[in-house]
Design an enzyme around this catalytic site. Structure first.
Site, short mmCIF file in Angstrom:
data_model
loop_
_atom_site.label_atom_id
_atom_site.label_comp_id
_atom_site.label_asym_id
_atom_site.label_seq_id
_atom_site.Cartn_x
_atom_site.Cartn_y
_atom_site.Cartn_z
N VAL A 17 -13.14 30.14 38.56
CA VAL A 17 -12.57 30.67 37.34
C VAL A 17 -13.17 29.98 36.08
CG1 VAL A 17 -10.26 31.02 36.23
CG2 VAL A 17 -10.47 31.10 38.91
N ASP A 112 -9.12 19.91 41.91
CA ASP A 112 -8.55 21.15 41.65
C ASP A 112 -6.86 20.62 41.29
OD1 ASP A 112 -8.24 21.12 44.21
OD2 ASP A 112 -7.96 23.29 44.36
C1 PAZ Z 1 -7.00 21.77 49.66
C2 PAZ Z 1 -8.26 22.40 48.91
C3 PAZ Z 1 -9.04 23.03 50.27
C4 PAZ Z 1 -7.67 23.73 48.14
O1 PAZ Z 1 -8.96 24.49 47.78
P1 PAZ Z 1 -8.67 26.00 46.97
O2 PAZ Z 1 -7.84 26.52 48.26
O3 PAZ Z 1 -8.30 26.05 46.03
O4 PAZ Z 1 -10.33 26.44 47.41
C5 PAZ Z 1 -8.75 21.55 47.99
O5 PAZ Z 1 -7.93 20.98 47.08
C6 PAZ Z 1 -9.55 20.28 48.91
O6 PAZ Z 1 -10.49 20.45 49.53
N1 PAZ Z 1 -8.70 19.02 48.97
C7 PAZ Z 1 -9.28 17.97 49.36
C8 PAZ Z 1 -8.17 17.26 50.36
C9 PAZ Z 1 -6.79 16.89 49.43
O7 PAZ Z 1 -6.67 17.27 48.29
O8 PAZ Z 1 -5.97 15.85 50.08
K K Z 2 -8.09 26.66 43.06
#
Ligand code: PAZ
Ligand code: K
Ligand code: ADP
EC number: 2.7.1.33
Length: 258
Positions: A17, A112
């Site tokens: 996005v 994110d």
């Molecule tokens: C949890 C996620 C896979 C979400 O990604 P998305 O669904 O937005 O593609 C991403 O924030 C991520 O890879 N996080 C790393 C692990 C964590 O935040 O604990």
């Molecule tokens: K996202």
């Protein structure tokens, strides 16, 4: 406070996005493209040029980028810098010294989720905590406290991913659109599936939001964002606000406070 225009880019596992701001750092344009891990920097340069030309806007001098899908983030950054001379700030926990990430390993946090922390700040004025529910490939629950605290959260299988897993394993089940059926009691295969996939999903989300609100034991507001959030609007009862551009505006706020 820094000034725009600024390009904000959030690379998720399904969609990338992009948002462009004016001088006052308000979003004026947003685009959503498929995240494609096979693209190289020059491919991204063509895509970026295409979007800018279509909207008849100029490439801004600066960008802020969050990515949870390597190597897409790196390749986009290279494209921005090499082809357009755009200075790009990449979001990582190490880059944000004013944020307290209360995780066992703060470096593991998805970029994110850090953007969502900044996007949540505008809701913290009259609440102690904000729970951002980000409906993407995974559904993230990000619990944010005042003073740029990331308290933790939940990572749940995304609605489309769980639907795809079911369709792949059950030979007689058709692929259905993820939209709310007329009632929970399904009278045909499509409505019965939609009941489980949409109402069932919403109940899971409501239950987790309730649990989190109890665990933080303070006044908490739940804000939904992400591709699938519009589908559960009016279905989830525990979500207080729907905010499509929370992550992008979070990126803009984050950049502005560097
Ligand atoms: C949890 C996620 C896979 C979400 O990604 P998305 O669904 O937005 O593609 C991403 O924030 C991520 O890879 N996080 C790393 C692990 C964590 O935040 O604990
Ligand atoms: K996202
Ligand atoms: N514009 C849209 N309208 C409705 N659903 C969408 C839209 N874009 C994505 N989705 C759905 O949202 C989910 C993915 O959300 P998205 O924000 O694209 O994920 P990610 O942040 O992981 O890239 C998928 O289930 C997808 O089908």
């Amino acid at each position: 406070m820094r000034q725009g225009p600024l390009l904000a880019v959030d690379v998720g596992n399904t969609s990338t996005v992009l948002g462009l701001t004016n001088d006052a750092l308000q979003l004026t344009h947003t685009w959503r493209i498929r995240t494609n891990r096979d693209l190289l920097p020059d491919d991204f340069a063509l895509t970026l040029k295409g979007l800018m030309d279509l909207s008849e806007v100029a490439t801004p001098p600066c960008a802020v980028l969050s990515s949870v899908a390597p190597p897409v983030g790196q390749n986009l950054k290279l494209a921005l810098e090499r082809h357009f001379g755009v200075r790009t700030f990449e979001v990582t926990a190490e880059n944000l010294h004013d944020v307290t990430v209360e995780l066992d390993d703060p470096r593991a946090i998805g970029a994110d989720r850090l953007a969502n922390l900044f996007g949540a700040e505008r809701y913290l004025a009259d609440r102690e905590f904000v729970i951002v529910v980000d409906f993407g490939t995974s559904t993230n629950f990000d619990v944010i406290g005042r003073g740029r605290r990331f308290l933790g959260g939940v990572l749940a299988t995304g609605a489309q991913v769980s639907a795809d897993a079911l369709f792949a394993r059950a030979a007689k089940l058709p692929r259905v659109n993820l939209e709310a059926p007329p009632s929970a009691l399904g009278k045909n295969t499509v409505h019965a599936l939609q009941s489980g996939l949409v109402f069932g999903y919403a109940e899971m989300v409501d239950g987790l939001v309730r649990r989190l609100k109890t665990e933080v034991s303070g006044d908490a507001l739940a804000v939904a964002t992400g591709g699938f959030s519009r589908t559960v609007e009016g279905v989830c009862r525990e979500i207080d606000v729907f905010d499509d551009t929370l992550t992008l505006r979070g990126l803009v706020e984050l950049w502005a406070t560097r």
